[in-house]
Design an enzyme around this catalytic site. Structure first.
Site, PDB file in Angstrom:
ATOM      1  N   ARG A 165       5.613  36.245 -11.367  1.00 53.58           N
ATOM      2  CA  ARG A 165       5.023  34.911 -11.391  1.00 53.58           C
ATOM      3  C   ARG A 165       3.542  34.969 -11.080  1.00 53.58           C
ATOM      4  O   ARG A 165       3.068  35.866 -10.394  1.00 53.58           O
ATOM      5  CB  ARG A 165       5.756  33.976 -10.430  1.00 53.58           C
ATOM      6  CG  ARG A 165       5.671  34.354  -8.975  1.00 53.58           C
ATOM      7  CD  ARG A 165       6.043  33.212  -8.082  1.00 53.58           C
ATOM      8  NE  ARG A 165       7.476  33.045  -7.886  1.00 53.58           N
ATOM      9  CZ  ARG A 165       8.146  31.966  -8.244  1.00 53.58           C
ATOM     10  NH1 ARG A 165       7.546  30.975  -8.823  1.00 53.58           N
ATOM     11  NH2 ARG A 165       9.428  31.862  -7.998  1.00 53.58           N
ATOM     12  N   ASP A 225      21.298  30.223  -9.488  1.00 56.96           N
ATOM     13  CA  ASP A 225      20.019  29.961  -8.813  1.00 56.96           C
ATOM     14  C   ASP A 225      20.205  28.845  -7.794  1.00 56.96           C
ATOM     15  O   ASP A 225      21.201  28.105  -7.840  1.00 56.96           O
ATOM     16  CB  ASP A 225      18.944  29.575  -9.837  1.00 56.96           C
ATOM     17  CG  ASP A 225      17.549  29.983  -9.375  1.00 56.96           C
ATOM     18  OD1 ASP A 225      17.386  30.361  -8.206  1.00 56.96           O
ATOM     19  OD2 ASP A 225      16.610  29.927 -10.199  1.00 56.96           O
ATOM     20  N   LYS A 247      11.515  39.249 -12.746  1.00 56.06           N
ATOM     21  CA  LYS A 247      10.639  38.099 -13.019  1.00 56.06           C
ATOM     22  C   LYS A 247       9.302  38.304 -12.320  1.00 56.06           C
ATOM     23  O   LYS A 247       9.258  38.763 -11.178  1.00 56.06           O
ATOM     24  CB  LYS A 247      11.327  36.835 -12.480  1.00 56.06           C
ATOM     25  CG  LYS A 247      10.513  35.569 -12.488  1.00 56.06           C
ATOM     26  CD  LYS A 247      11.354  34.369 -12.040  1.00 56.06           C
ATOM     27  CE  LYS A 247      10.899  33.805 -10.722  1.00 56.06           C
ATOM     28  NZ  LYS A 247      11.614  32.577 -10.318  1.00 56.06           N
ATOM     29  N   ASN A 296       0.815  -1.229   0.000  1.00 55.99           N
ATOM     30  CA  ASN A 296       0.000   0.000   0.000  1.00 55.99           C
ATOM     31  C   ASN A 296       0.846   1.276   0.000  1.00 55.99           C
ATOM     32  O   ASN A 296       0.319   2.372   0.118  1.00 55.99           O
ATOM     33  CB  ASN A 296      -0.948   0.022   1.195  1.00 55.99           C
ATOM     34  CG  ASN A 296      -0.201   0.161   2.509  1.00 55.99           C
ATOM     35  OD1 ASN A 296       1.028   0.061   2.546  1.00 55.99           O
ATOM     36  ND2 ASN A 296      -0.935   0.387   3.582  1.00 55.99           N
ATOM     37  N   THR A 331      12.140  29.216 -15.135  1.00 56.72           N
ATOM     38  CA  THR A 331      12.817  30.436 -14.680  1.00 56.72           C
ATOM     39  C   THR A 331      14.117  30.663 -15.440  1.00 56.72           C
ATOM     40  O   THR A 331      14.378  31.746 -15.972  1.00 56.72           O
ATOM     41  CB  THR A 331      13.129  30.323 -13.160  1.00 56.72           C
ATOM     42  OG1 THR A 331      11.895  30.159 -12.456  1.00 56.72           O
ATOM     43  CG2 THR A 331      13.880  31.540 -12.646  1.00 56.72           C
ATOM     44  N   HIS A 378      16.196  27.379   0.259  1.00 53.19           N
ATOM     45  CA  HIS A 378      15.702  28.422  -0.646  1.00 53.19           C
ATOM     46  C   HIS A 378      15.813  29.799   0.015  1.00 53.19           C
ATOM     47  O   HIS A 378      16.208  30.775  -0.624  1.00 53.19           O
ATOM     48  CB  HIS A 378      14.263  28.118  -1.046  1.00 53.19           C
ATOM     49  CG  HIS A 378      13.696  29.123  -1.971  1.00 53.19           C
ATOM     50  ND1 HIS A 378      14.207  29.332  -3.235  1.00 53.19           N
ATOM     51  CD2 HIS A 378      12.700  30.030  -1.814  1.00 53.19           C
ATOM     52  CE1 HIS A 378      13.525  30.304  -3.812  1.00 53.19           C
ATOM     53  NE2 HIS A 378      12.613  30.739  -2.973  1.00 53.19           N
ATOM     54  N   ASP A 409      13.939  23.480 -11.370  1.00 53.52           N
ATOM     55  CA  ASP A 409      12.869  22.487 -11.307  1.00 53.52           C
ATOM     56  C   ASP A 409      12.424  22.193 -12.745  1.00 53.52           C
ATOM     57  O   ASP A 409      12.978  21.307 -13.404  1.00 53.52           O
ATOM     58  CB  ASP A 409      11.749  23.031 -10.420  1.00 53.52           C
ATOM     59  CG  ASP A 409      10.681  22.001 -10.104  1.00 53.52           C
ATOM     60  OD1 ASP A 409      10.763  20.884 -10.635  1.00 53.52           O
ATOM     61  OD2 ASP A 409       9.750  22.305  -9.333  1.00 53.52           O
ATOM     62  N   THR A 410      11.485  22.969 -13.276  1.00 53.92           N
ATOM     63  CA  THR A 410      11.088  22.756 -14.673  1.00 53.92           C
ATOM     64  C   THR A 410      11.944  23.573 -15.636  1.00 53.92           C
ATOM     65  O   THR A 410      11.763  23.511 -16.841  1.00 53.92           O
ATOM     66  CB  THR A 410       9.623  23.186 -14.887  1.00 53.92           C
ATOM     67  OG1 THR A 410       9.528  24.597 -14.625  1.00 53.92           O
ATOM     68  CG2 THR A 410       8.677  22.440 -13.968  1.00 53.92           C
ATOM     69  N   ALA A 411      12.834  24.380 -15.078  1.00 61.70           N
ATOM     70  CA  ALA A 411      13.732  25.255 -15.854  1.00 61.70           C
ATOM     71  C   ALA A 411      13.008  26.411 -16.542  1.00 61.70           C
ATOM     72  O   ALA A 411      13.588  27.074 -17.402  1.00 61.70           O
ATOM     73  CB  ALA A 411      14.574  24.469 -16.859  1.00 61.70           C
TER      74      ALA A 411
HETATM   75  C1  R5P Z   1      12.469  30.491  -7.350  1.00 58.84           C
HETATM   76  O1  R5P Z   1      12.421  31.455  -6.596  1.00 58.84           O
HETATM   77  C2  R5P Z   1      13.570  29.487  -7.301  1.00 58.84           C
HETATM   78  O2  R5P Z   1      14.772  30.053  -6.866  1.00 58.84           O
HETATM   79  C3  R5P Z   1      13.767  28.825  -8.638  1.00 58.84           C
HETATM   80  O3  R5P Z   1      14.176  29.789  -9.575  1.00 58.84           O
HETATM   81  C4  R5P Z   1      12.502  28.184  -9.147  1.00 58.84           C
HETATM   82  O4  R5P Z   1      11.771  27.599  -8.138  1.00 58.84           O
HETATM   83  C5  R5P Z   1      12.857  27.162 -10.192  1.00 58.84           C
HETATM   84  O5  R5P Z   1      11.682  26.582 -10.680  1.00 58.84           O
HETATM   85  P1  R5P Z   1      11.511  26.326 -12.235  1.00 58.84           P
HETATM   86  O6  R5P Z   1      12.808  25.706 -12.693  1.00 58.84           O
HETATM   87  O7  R5P Z   1      10.341  25.405 -12.353  1.00 58.84           O
HETATM   88  O8  R5P Z   1      11.255  27.661 -12.884  1.00 58.84           O
END
Ligand code: R5P
Length: 338
Positions: A206, A232, A204, A47, A240, A140, A236-238
């Site tokens: 968001r 940075d 930036k 599970n 940014t 972070h 994550d998904t790049a």
């Molecule tokens: C945002 O404040 C973080 O420092 C990263 O820039 C952000 O979380 C990266 O996420 P992703 O790659 O999805 O844009």
């Protein structure tokens, strides 16, 4: 009689254990420390619940539980929590949760009403499980360490990344770029370490109602003809980084080197980074980066020496701060904590 029994026993006993999130990093840290990882039996029930058990006694030991909160994040966190719980119940003397990347680190404040502060909850969970101390790399927001009512060793990967970048770029033509206003302080330290080079940031915006949705509007600062180092904490998904690269190129950057600590690389990240126009992307291995997510333009630096040095300092009641004062020794001046 009691003291006779204790005679000959080492004063301290360092034990390293690891969950299943990043065994390679744990092995590298163990190698640096010159110790073996204590074997742990770990498996999942049908599970999804997990089971762990140490195969040897941990009584009286200073135990370091290494587990980055990599994808799947919740599983990595839960496994570390039950590992800590098992250590507490088995009479470990001290328990340090080593979280090279701390999950939910980005959720450190409420942006809207009725939101959680998930980062605080993760610290609370680690404390409740039995962690006496937390070690992490590039939270972070540095001030999140205040969410834990005990010592937090907040390590910074900058020395590792700066050393690599410094040796590959023409220092006289560098500009350090923060991908958003929030990381300017860290970028400033980068700029100092790179000889006081110019600094710029990307404005930036968001949409906080949509995950991973950020738009880079324009560059603030002079980057025309510069070899830009875009820094940075995590990719994550790049979204940014890719959009920051786009506006940097529009602003006339000569080249872009991306340097980030945590290479999460979710979903379209690899494709976006490959297409971003960056000459190189430099990451550390705080989280596992599988072969399938590596390409020629990617360099992954080992964070193991830094983690091992910090573990050594903690175990021997040394100084983690001094580690950063002297690292990297051949480049003099130490690092401030952002
Ligand atoms: C945002 O404040 C973080 O420092 C990263 O820039 C952000 O979380 C990266 O996420 P992703 O790659 O999805 O844009």
């Amino acid at each position: 009689m009691v003291s006779a029994i204790l005679e000959g026993k080492p004063d301290k006993n360092l034990i390293l254990v690891t969950g299943r999130a990043h065994p390679k990093l744990a092995a590298d840290v163990a190698k640096q420390l010159g110790i073996d990882i204590l074997e742990t039996t770990a498996y999942d029930f049908a599970n999804g619940e997990m089971y762990v058990r140490y195969t040897e006694s941990v009584r009286g030991a200073d135990v370091f539980v290494l587990q980055p909160h990599s994808t799947p994040v919740n599983k990595a966190i839960m496994e570390q929590l039950i590992m800590i719980d098992a250590l507490k119940r088995a009479s470990a003397r001290s328990i340090t949760a080593v979280c090279p990347m701390l999950g939910y680190s980005r959720q450190d404040k409420k942006h809207l009403g009725r939101e959680p502060i998930s980062c605080r909850l993760v610290f609370d969970l680690l404390a409740t499980a039995g962690a006496d101390r937390i070690m992490s790399v590039d939270l972070h927001a540095s001030q999140s360490q205040g969410f834990f009512d005990g010592p937090v060793d907040h390590l910074i990967a900058m020395p590792v990344l700066v050393d690599y970048v410094r040796d590959r770029l023409d220092l006289s033509n560098i500009a350090v770029v923060s991908p958003d206003a929030g990381r300017i302080k860290v970028a400033e330290q980068w700029a100092q370490r790179l000889g006081g080079c110019p600094l710029a940031f990307v404005h930036k915006t968001r949409d906080i109602t949509r995950p991973n949705h950020a738009v880079a509007n324009r560059v603030v600062g002079e980057v025309k003809g510069k070899d830009c180092v875009l820094v940075d904490d995590l990719i994550d998904t790049a979204g940014t980084i890719a959009s920051a690269c786009h506006v940097l190129k529009e602003a006339g950057a000569k080249s872009i080197t991306v340097a980030a600590t945590h290479g999460v690389l979710s979903g379209p990240a690899v494709e976006r980074l490959r297409d971003s126009g960056a000459r190189e992307v430099v990451l550390t291995d705080t989280v596992p980066i599988p072969e399938s997510k590596r390409w020629d333009g990617l360099t992954v630096l080992s964070i193991a020496p830094l983690l091992a040095s910090a573990i050594k300092e903690v175990f021997s009641d040394g100084s983690v701060a001094e580690l950063f004062d002297t690292y990297p020794t051949h480049h003099g001046q130490g690092f401030l904590f952002a």
